[in-house]
Scaffold this motif. Sequence first.
Motif, PDB file in Angstrom:
ATOM      1  N   ASP A  18       0.824  -1.217   0.000  1.00  0.00           N
ATOM      2  CA  ASP A  18       0.000   0.000   0.000  1.00  0.00           C
ATOM      3  C   ASP A  18       0.860   1.270   0.000  1.00  0.00           C
ATOM      4  OD1 ASP A  18      -2.472   1.254  -0.136  1.00  0.00           O
ATOM      5  OD2 ASP A  18      -2.501   1.633   2.018  1.00  0.00           O
ATOM      6  N   ASN A  19       1.814   1.286  -0.878  1.00  0.00           N
ATOM      7  CA  ASN A  19       2.709   2.444  -0.957  1.00  0.00           C
ATOM      8  C   ASN A  19       2.516   3.084  -2.338  1.00  0.00           C
ATOM      9  OD1 ASN A  19       4.954   4.134  -1.387  1.00  0.00           O
ATOM     10  ND2 ASN A  19       6.098   3.030   0.210  1.00  0.00           N
ATOM     11  N   ASP A  20       1.760   4.173  -2.370  1.00  0.00           N
ATOM     12  CA  ASP A  20       1.376   4.774  -3.659  1.00  0.00           C
ATOM     13  C   ASP A  20       2.582   5.222  -4.484  1.00  0.00           C
ATOM     14  OD1 ASP A  20      -1.236   4.366  -3.029  1.00  0.00           O
ATOM     15  OD2 ASP A  20      -1.738   6.465  -2.644  1.00  0.00           O
ATOM     16  N   HIS A  23       4.244   2.209  -5.958  1.00  0.00           N
ATOM     17  CA  HIS A  23       3.363   1.631  -6.976  1.00  0.00           C
ATOM     18  C   HIS A  23       3.433   2.459  -8.265  1.00  0.00           C
ATOM     19  CE1 HIS A  23      -0.012  -0.623  -8.473  1.00  0.00           C
ATOM     20  NE2 HIS A  23      -0.542   0.523  -8.871  1.00  0.00           N
ATOM     21  N   LYS A  24       3.387   3.775  -8.105  1.00  0.00           N
ATOM     22  CA  LYS A  24       3.420   4.661  -9.275  1.00  0.00           C
ATOM     23  C   LYS A  24       4.736   4.482 -10.044  1.00  0.00           C
ATOM     24  CE  LYS A  24       2.144   8.005 -11.871  1.00  0.00           C
ATOM     25  NZ  LYS A  24       1.514   9.277 -11.967  1.00  0.00           N
ATOM     26  N   SER A  27       4.821   1.188 -11.900  1.00  0.00           N
ATOM     27  CA  SER A  27       3.927   1.044 -13.049  1.00  0.00           C
ATOM     28  C   SER A  27       4.355   1.906 -14.232  1.00  0.00           C
ATOM     29  CB  SER A  27       2.480   1.348 -12.642  1.00  0.00           C
ATOM     30  OG  SER A  27       2.425   2.646 -12.124  1.00  0.00           O
ATOM     31  N   GLY A 167      -3.176  -1.610  -1.551  1.00  0.00           N
ATOM     32  CA  GLY A 167      -2.571  -2.496  -2.554  1.00  0.00           C
ATOM     33  C   GLY A 167      -1.552  -3.419  -1.892  1.00  0.00           C
ATOM     34  N   PRO A 170       4.806  -5.340  -3.811  1.00  0.00           N
ATOM     35  CA  PRO A 170       5.240  -5.982  -5.066  1.00  0.00           C
ATOM     36  C   PRO A 170       6.067  -7.239  -4.768  1.00  0.00           C
ATOM     37  CG  PRO A 170       6.513  -3.985  -4.601  1.00  0.00           C
ATOM     38  CD  PRO A 170       5.438  -4.053  -3.563  1.00  0.00           C
TER      39      PRO A 170
END
Length: 448
Positions: A18-20, A23-24, A27, A167, A170
């Motif tokens: 859950d680390n935006d 994650h960004k 991606s 989320g 990874p």
Amino acid sequence: MSAKPALVWFRLDLRLADNDALHKALSSHPAVIPVFVWAPEEEAPWAPGAASRWWLHYSLIALEEELAKRGSTLILRRGPTEEAIRSLAAETGAEAIYWNRRYEPAVIARDAEIKRRLNESGLAAESLPGNLLWEPWNLRNSSGKPFQVFTAFWRACQAMPAPPSPGPAPDKLAPPARWPSTLQVSDLDLLPEIDWAAGLRETWQPGEKAAAAQLNAFLEAKVAAYPADRDRPDHRGTSRLSPHLHFGEISARQVWHAARRKSDASEPFLRQIAWREFAHHLLFHFPHTPKEPLRPEFRAFPWQFNAANLKAWTRGKTGYPLVDAGMRELWRTGWMHNRVRMVAASFLVKHLLIPWQEGAAWFWDTLVDADLANNTMGWQWVAGCGADAAPYFRIFNPALQAGKFDPQGEYIRRWAPESQPPIVGHTAARARALAALARMMDVARESR
Ligand code: FAD
């Protein structure tokens, strides 16, 4: 997808799930370089205190371990932050940097400046929502103003859309073509020289994995009894998630969704998570409050600073067993039960008439969960000068509080078993505090 790597700047979000920002970066870039920059002077006057540094040391090691399992490495640098980021971008060819927001006034100012300057020079800098359920600017009362009353704030939270679902972490983090050089965690000199931290080591396990285990254990075994147990320092009825939440080893969204999934019985617990949210809302909208009372009439409060009494309080030698037990629990473990925080803080500002800022500074240095938003709100609440605060004239009697919340005296026996004469008498101290309040109100009336 771009062809160049991105930097992910870790701060109070020392987790992979859950680390935006992470994650960004993953991606939109083929490789990510996780970075932590140690620059306490940029957070002055609220650079992390001794207990927070201790926590940070172990939390960074835990984060390194989680990254290593996924083929990655935490790059550690010293500040100034902007220089550290620029040189890392130059060494690695990174074209972007992502981070999750923080909400302390000095940090907001620093981050906004860094973002502006990096973007101007062609390194794309983007900040994402930090460790709150909702951004503080998205909650407003019906007149469009920030909230100052918790119940109204809580109602507004309940009417908000649910915070985004968390989320997963990874599985793998693609490495860059070449790793830049890094310091070791020990190079940051975060551990204290004196062996005061032995009690902290016995009590805590920093890191994302431990935080998740702590949350699960609480939700499994304790959340149902929380309403009855949360005020009892002699029971271990609260979650003890505060340092994990402060360092972002677990996100407020993870806690929120896990508790909601568990049962309806989690509502009283989520209400406390909303107090955390409220504290951040207040700090964001009233950034002067770590130093100044929110209620301006309290600027004229006739405090009576007394170094000997302050020292007796910090050492747990006031002669009031519940206060002394709390202060010693704090010194030994870096944590104190919320009920005892309220009683010990009230004793300092009312029985001893010592300014709340002195108490907040001691907590700042000794709490492993020292958090500018929660600490400021907690102290101003106790001192009667904050939002939705306890009225100053309600003066806790520490002996009655002990009888009610530690009825068998177990907590006191554990931390402060011996008795000693009180440094002030309750009745006289209470009268003196009420007289000081009356003087302040006279000043306020005269200046109207
Ligand atoms: P739980 O009861 O399990 O609550 C879960 C979470 O909700 C906590 O981890 C915390 O993040 C949040 N929370 C609970 N109560 C409060 C509250 N009253 N205000 C804000 N958030 C809350 N908390 C800090 O995290 N850092 C501080 O520096 C801090 N300083 C305080 C100073 C004073 C004078 C007072 C009265 C309170 C302070 N608190 C602070 C709030 C509270 O005491 C702690 O959050 C709580 O004791 C942490 O234990 P827990 O995790 O077991 O809480």
